[in-house]
Enzyme design. Structure first.
Site, PDB file in Angstrom:
ATOM      1  CB  SER A  17      -0.890   0.033   1.245  1.00 22.78           C
ATOM      2  OG  SER A  17      -1.735  -1.089   1.277  1.00 22.78           O
TER       3      SER A  17
HETATM    4  N1  SAH Z   1       0.000  -5.526   3.986  1.00 18.83           N
HETATM    5  C1  SAH Z   1       0.766  -5.832   2.796  1.00 18.83           C
HETATM    6  C2  SAH Z   1       0.014  -5.590   1.516  1.00 18.83           C
HETATM    7  C3  SAH Z   1      -1.088  -6.542   1.357  1.00 18.83           C
HETATM    8  S1  SAH Z   1      -1.748  -6.736  -0.276  1.00 18.83           S
HETATM    9  C4  SAH Z   1       2.078  -5.089   2.785  1.00 18.83           C
HETATM   10  O1  SAH Z   1       2.346  -4.311   3.707  1.00 18.83           O
HETATM   11  O2  SAH Z   1       2.864  -5.301   1.857  1.00 18.83           O
HETATM   12  C5  SAH Z   1      -2.996  -7.907   0.207  1.00 18.83           C
HETATM   13  C6  SAH Z   1      -2.466  -9.267   0.531  1.00 18.83           C
HETATM   14  O3  SAH Z   1      -3.546 -10.054   0.999  1.00 18.83           O
HETATM   15  C7  SAH Z   1      -1.871 -10.011  -0.656  1.00 18.83           C
HETATM   16  O4  SAH Z   1      -0.567 -10.396  -0.364  1.00 18.83           O
HETATM   17  C8  SAH Z   1      -2.792 -11.210  -0.820  1.00 18.83           C
HETATM   18  O5  SAH Z   1      -2.119 -12.379  -1.253  1.00 18.83           O
HETATM   19  C9  SAH Z   1      -3.334 -11.380   0.589  1.00 18.83           C
HETATM   20  N2  SAH Z   1      -4.593 -12.107   0.697  1.00 18.83           N
HETATM   21  C10 SAH Z   1      -5.634 -12.089  -0.151  1.00 18.83           C
HETATM   22  N3  SAH Z   1      -6.625 -12.871   0.307  1.00 18.83           N
HETATM   23  C11 SAH Z   1      -6.193 -13.394   1.489  1.00 18.83           C
HETATM   24  C12 SAH Z   1      -6.767 -14.266   2.465  1.00 18.83           C
HETATM   25  N4  SAH Z   1      -7.988 -14.792   2.325  1.00 18.83           N
HETATM   26  N5  SAH Z   1      -6.031 -14.569   3.560  1.00 18.83           N
HETATM   27  C13 SAH Z   1      -4.787 -14.060   3.742  1.00 18.83           C
HETATM   28  N6  SAH Z   1      -4.202 -13.232   2.861  1.00 18.83           N
HETATM   29  C14 SAH Z   1      -4.894 -12.897   1.748  1.00 18.83           C
END
Ligand code: SAH
Length: 203
Positions: free
Chosen positions: A52
């Site tokens: 983000s």
């Molecule tokens: N917080 C992260 C950015 C997250 S992007 C950072 O600081 O870099 C959103 C993330 O959620 C992705 O990596 C994706 O793979 C994950 N995601 C999507 N669905 C999910 C689920 N059901 N459980 C856990 N992670 C999930």
């Protein structure tokens, strides 16, 4: 980044600003985009995930209001950047990532950089982390259509949950508070854009 994109846009929490200043964001993005790591924009990090933009990381952290003795849960580890920020503000961070390769690389990166109070689990965030519940704070960094009930159940009384909620481009940042009596209140904090929180792949 901290002065122009965070303070100038209204982030006030000194502890949040200090954590953002202390965290080497260029080590959380792919090498090819590292020259732009401190721009106020998100970057793709592979597997459909994005780190983000700094402003949104700071805003969500400020809303969560993590405190030094607290235990917090993050859903969507991605690069591990948000977890690294939280780890400087709380006692312990639990973070769950669906994508095995991202879970592995984030765990490795966090360990290498010395964020020792973060535990990464590969799994489905919708299930939460029942063995470690309840949590003082829960942050979801991918958008579910509604705040999952399981995660509300794993939130401690007096706890706060921050999440982007909605479908497609129609998402809103939501702050949920659970009172000491267990009453849930919910406040909208403006439009955001996150990748969807995906249901676990069927085997
Ligand atoms: N917080 C992260 C950015 C997250 S992007 C950072 O600081 O870099 C959103 C993330 O959620 C992705 O990596 C994706 O793979 C994950 N995601 C999507 N669905 C999910 C689920 N059901 N459980 C856990 N992670 C999930």
């Amino acid at each position: 980044m901290v002065r122009e994109d965070l303070e100038a846009r209204g982030i006030r929490d000194r502890r949040v600003l200090e954590a953002m200043r202390a965290t080497p964001r260029h080590l959380f993005v792919p090498v090819l985009v590292s020259p732009g790591a401190y721009d106020d924009r998100p970057w793709p990090i592979g597997h459909g995930a994005t780190i983000s933009q700094p402003y949104v990381v700071a805003l969500m952290t400020e809303l969560l209001r993590p405190e030094p003795k607290q235990r917090v849960l993050e859903i969507g580890t991605g690069s591990g950047y948000q977890a690294a920020i939280l780890s400087q503000l709380a006692a312990h961070v639990y973070t769950i990532e669906l994508e095995p390769e991202l879970a592995r690389s984030a765990a490795e990166r966090l360990m290498r950089l010395g964020y020792n109070n973060v535990e990464v689990r590969q799994g489905d965030g919708y299930k939460g982390w029942p063995e470690a519940a309840p949590f003082d704070g829960i942050m979801i960094t991918a958008a579910p259509p509604e705040v999952p009930q399981t995660l509300l159940d794993q939130l401690a009384k007096g706890g706060r949950l921050v999440a982007p909620v909605g479908v497609g481009l129609d998402q809103e940042l939501v702050l949920v508070e659970k009172s000491l009596q267990g009453k849930i209140t919910r406040a909208g904090k403006g439009p955001v854009l996150f990748v969807p929180l995906r249901p676990e792949k069927q085997k």
